[in-house]
Write a protein that holds these residues in place. Structure first.
Motif, PDB file in Angstrom:
ATOM      1  N   ALA A  39       0.852  -1.437   0.051  1.00 57.65           N
ATOM      2  CA  ALA A  39      -0.444  -0.249   0.110  1.00 57.65           C
ATOM      3  C   ALA A  39       1.003   1.097  -0.198  1.00 57.65           C
ATOM      4  N   ARG A  40       0.635   2.614  -0.852  1.00 61.14           N
ATOM      5  CA  ARG A  40       1.572   3.587  -0.399  1.00 61.14           C
ATOM      6  C   ARG A  40       0.145   4.842  -0.315  1.00 61.14           C
ATOM      7  N   SER A  41       0.459   5.779  -0.323  1.00 57.86           N
ATOM      8  CA  SER A  41      -0.415   6.671   0.207  1.00 57.86           C
ATOM      9  C   SER A  41      -0.940   7.044  -1.328  1.00 57.86           C
ATOM     10  N   ALA A  42      -2.104   8.441  -1.212  1.00 54.40           N
ATOM     11  CA  ALA A  42      -2.446   8.589  -2.413  1.00 54.40           C
ATOM     12  C   ALA A  42      -1.350   9.532  -3.727  1.00 54.40           C
ATOM     13  N   LEU A  43      -0.976  10.738  -2.408  1.00 56.98           N
ATOM     14  CA  LEU A  43       0.140  11.811  -3.053  1.00 56.98           C
ATOM     15  C   LEU A  43       0.950  10.545  -3.540  1.00 56.98           C
ATOM     16  N   TRP A  44       1.709   9.591  -3.719  1.00 53.49           N
ATOM     17  CA  TRP A  44       2.439   8.852  -3.617  1.00 53.49           C
ATOM     18  C   TRP A  44       2.506   7.986  -5.201  1.00 53.49           C
ATOM     19  N   ARG A  45       0.918   7.319  -4.983  1.00 53.09           N
ATOM     20  CA  ARG A  45       0.290   6.780  -6.019  1.00 53.09           C
ATOM     21  C   ARG A  45       0.390   7.815  -7.157  1.00 53.09           C
ATOM     22  N   ARG A  46       0.051   8.962  -6.716  1.00 49.83           N
ATOM     23  CA  ARG A  46      -0.223  10.114  -8.022  1.00 49.83           C
ATOM     24  C   ARG A  46       0.847  10.291  -8.903  1.00 49.83           C
ATOM     25  N   PHE A  47       1.948  10.257  -8.173  1.00 50.33           N
ATOM     26  CA  PHE A  47       3.197  10.266  -9.320  1.00 50.33           C
ATOM     27  C   PHE A  47       3.691   9.174  -9.787  1.00 50.33           C
ATOM     28  N   HIS A  48       3.551   7.620  -8.930  1.00 51.67           N
ATOM     29  CA  HIS A  48       4.520   6.762  -9.015  1.00 51.67           C
ATOM     30  C   HIS A  48       3.495   5.851 -10.228  1.00 51.67           C
ATOM     31  N   HIS A  49       2.756   6.264 -10.525  1.00 49.36           N
ATOM     32  CA  HIS A  49       1.420   5.335 -11.048  1.00 49.36           C
ATOM     33  C   HIS A  49       1.379   5.801 -12.228  1.00 49.36           C
ATOM     34  N   LYS A  50       2.375   4.765 -13.188  1.00 49.07           N
ATOM     35  CA  LYS A  50       2.077   4.753 -15.030  1.00 49.07           C
ATOM     36  C   LYS A  50       1.828   3.516 -15.823  1.00 49.07           C
ATOM     37  N   ARG A  51       1.280   3.994 -16.549  1.00 48.95           N
ATOM     38  CA  ARG A  51      -0.193   2.661 -17.472  1.00 48.95           C
ATOM     39  C   ARG A  51       0.590   3.503 -18.836  1.00 48.95           C
ATOM     40  N   TRP A  52       0.744   2.114 -19.537  1.00 52.13           N
ATOM     41  CA  TRP A  52       0.593   3.247 -20.778  1.00 52.13           C
ATOM     42  C   TRP A  52      -0.001   1.719 -21.986  1.00 52.13           C
ATOM     43  N   HIS A  53      -0.100   2.395 -23.167  1.00 50.51           N
ATOM     44  CA  HIS A  53      -1.220   0.882 -23.904  1.00 50.51           C
ATOM     45  C   HIS A  53      -0.323   1.164 -25.277  1.00 50.51           C
ATOM     46  N   TYR A  54       0.844   0.336 -25.842  1.00 54.39           N
ATOM     47  CA  TYR A  54       0.711   0.410 -27.235  1.00 54.39           C
ATOM     48  C   TYR A  54       0.502  -0.797 -27.958  1.00 54.39           C
ATOM     49  N   CYS A  58       1.734  -4.602 -38.673  1.00 54.23           N
ATOM     50  CA  CYS A  58       3.195  -5.216 -38.891  1.00 54.23           C
ATOM     51  C   CYS A  58       2.529  -6.094 -40.550  1.00 54.23           C
ATOM     52  N   THR A  59       2.608  -5.447 -41.971  1.00 49.58           N
ATOM     53  CA  THR A  59       2.620  -6.651 -43.160  1.00 49.58           C
ATOM     54  C   THR A  59       4.128  -7.157 -43.072  1.00 49.58           C
ATOM     55  N   GLU A  60       4.189  -6.921 -45.023  1.00 45.50           N
ATOM     56  CA  GLU A  60       4.925  -7.275 -45.455  1.00 45.50           C
ATOM     57  C   GLU A  60       5.783  -5.882 -46.018  1.00 45.50           C
ATOM     58  N   GLN A  61       4.928  -4.778 -46.315  1.00 49.30           N
ATOM     59  CA  GLN A  61       5.263  -3.376 -46.446  1.00 49.30           C
ATOM     60  C   GLN A  61       5.464  -2.713 -45.255  1.00 49.30           C
ATOM     61  N   VAL A  62       5.353  -2.916 -44.156  1.00 47.97           N
ATOM     62  CA  VAL A  62       4.935  -1.502 -43.005  1.00 47.97           C
ATOM     63  C   VAL A  62       5.104  -2.473 -42.383  1.00 47.97           C
ATOM     64  N   PHE A  63       5.606  -1.581 -40.877  1.00 51.60           N
ATOM     65  CA  PHE A  63       5.756  -1.937 -39.276  1.00 51.60           C
ATOM     66  C   PHE A  63       5.171   0.063 -39.342  1.00 51.60           C
ATOM     67  N   CYS A  64       4.118  -0.439 -38.217  1.00 53.90           N
ATOM     68  CA  CYS A  64       3.678   0.914 -37.557  1.00 53.90           C
ATOM     69  C   CYS A  64       3.569   0.891 -35.977  1.00 53.90           C
ATOM     70  N   ALA A  65       4.008   1.315 -35.028  1.00 56.76           N
ATOM     71  CA  ALA A  65       3.695   1.308 -33.836  1.00 56.76           C
ATOM     72  C   ALA A  65       3.018   2.826 -33.478  1.00 56.76           C
ATOM     73  N   VAL A  66       1.976   2.053 -31.893  1.00 55.27           N
ATOM     74  CA  VAL A  66       1.503   3.593 -31.194  1.00 55.27           C
ATOM     75  C   VAL A  66       1.323   3.554 -30.243  1.00 55.27           C
ATOM     76  N   ALA A  67       1.725   4.841 -29.163  1.00 53.06           N
ATOM     77  CA  ALA A  67       2.168   4.393 -27.689  1.00 53.06           C
ATOM     78  C   ALA A  67       0.901   5.346 -27.152  1.00 53.06           C
ATOM     79  N   ILE A  68       0.562   5.383 -26.575  1.00 55.48           N
ATOM     80  CA  ILE A  68      -0.650   6.302 -25.604  1.00 55.48           C
ATOM     81  C   ILE A  68       0.565   5.794 -24.418  1.00 55.48           C
ATOM     82  N   VAL A  69       0.681   7.311 -23.414  1.00 59.59           N
ATOM     83  CA  VAL A  69       1.659   6.997 -22.258  1.00 59.59           C
ATOM     84  C   VAL A  69       0.902   8.001 -21.151  1.00 59.59           C
ATOM     85  N   ASP A  70       0.705   7.122 -19.616  1.00 52.87           N
ATOM     86  CA  ASP A  70       0.279   8.197 -18.695  1.00 52.87           C
ATOM     87  C   ASP A  70       1.533   8.520 -17.333  1.00 52.87           C
TER      88      ASP A  70
END
Length: 329
Positions: A39-54, A58-70
């Protein structure tokens, strides 16, 4: 050895996290109910909580990557499109956003994430049946893609974090892909390709670093990490089954990251050489944070197998990425 089914929640009734590797999708990830010693305090979690969606496409011609990060105190997003035949980066977009406003990160992999900033809109919309829609409108790059559901189960990995608290990640293997990528120079059909994603959610340490490798087709795929999360998320997908892997080692020349990488696991179930064709780099220095990011794009050749006593399955020119990342966040 295959993995047990994912639990409905990552926390037991007493607030203790259910550490381990599982197959399938977990429900809502809520770290506010953690019990001691995690368990951590709400303030600690506010600055240490990390989330991302990547998301990787991929096809024979092209590779793409997209990421959203909080990152808690700031959000960011990036996207790129890489022409495999030409070995050329067609678009490479990065944009920081406002905390609590620009990025809306899902609470688990079955929900939608989005990012909005000037001249940029990205949405990863979960459809509720294991499939997703990806819409991106940024400078010099547009994507309309749909992918999934996949034939292989998701990986769920959760474990403790040194100098942090806990972390959880969900990785997919290959999912059937449809759609289109539009760049300033050319348009690419995505039909017949594959997509994969990485959804991660944790209470991480101030200083975090990792090496990562990921590549997939409809028959096999793998996810490997060495660094802040140890070997917790190392896994192999083979013919629709999901197998845990031991600790991974990444051997490469840090002064020349576009030279070949040798990657293997300690359980004698995977041994690969990665040959980069190009890379995305993004190094940032801010007053309270810094980041060094390298993601080479290329192909893996070698072998994998489902157990040390099973026949080797050869891997030839499997398209994917590696990563070398270090953050003070």
């Amino acid at each position: 050895m295959t993995l047990p089914a994912a639990p409905a929640s990552l926390l037991a009734a007493d607030g203790q996290p259910l550490f381990g590797r599982y197959a399938g999708q977990v429900g809502n990830i809520d770290w506010t109910q953690l019990a001691k010693p995690f368990a951590r305090s709400a303030l600690w979690r506010r600055f240490h909580h990390k989330r991302w969606h990547y998301v990787a496409l991929c096809t024979e011609q092209v590779f793409c990557a997209v990421a959203i990060v909080d990152l808690g105190w700031i959000s960011t997003a990036f996207a790129y499109a890489f022409d495999r035949g030409e070995g050329d980066m067609l678009a490479n977009f990065s944009q920081d956003g406002l905390p609590l406003i620009s990025a809306k990160l899902a609470n688990h992999a079955g929900e939608s994430s989005s990012f909005k900033a000037r001249n940029c809109h990205i949405a990863v919309d979960a459809q509720g049946d294991g499939s997703y829609q990806l819409t991106l409108r940024c400078d010099f790059l547009e994507i309309d893609a749909s992918f999934g559901p996949g034939a292989s189960p998701l990986l769920l990995a959760t474990g403790p974090i040194d100098k942090g608290s806990v972390h959880a990640t969900q990785k997919s293997s290959a999912m059937p892909l449809r759609g289109e990528v539009r760049t300033w120079r050319e348009e690419y059909k995505l039909d017949g390709g594959v997509a994969s994603f990485d959804y991660s959610n944790g209470l991480l340490a101030r200083n975090t670093d990792w090496r990562w490798a990921s590549a997939h087709n409809l028959e096999l795929g793998f996810n490997l990490q060495a660094g802040y999360f140890g070997g917790h998320e190392n896994a192999l997908w083979l013919d629709g089954e999901l197998y845990p892997l031991a600790a991974a080692h990444f051997l490469y020349d840090k002064k020349d990251a576009l030279s070949p990488w040798h990657i293997f696991t300690e359980d004698d179930m995977l041994d690969l050489v990665f040959t980069p064709d190009g890379a995305r780099r993004d190094n940032k220095k801010m007053v309270v944070a810094a980041s060094r990011y390298l993601q080479p794009i290329g192909s893996f050749t070698g072998w994998v197998r489902s157990a040390p006593d099973q026949p080797k399955r050869m891997v030839t020119q499997l398209m994917g990425v590696t990563e070398d990342h270090s953050s003070r966040w």
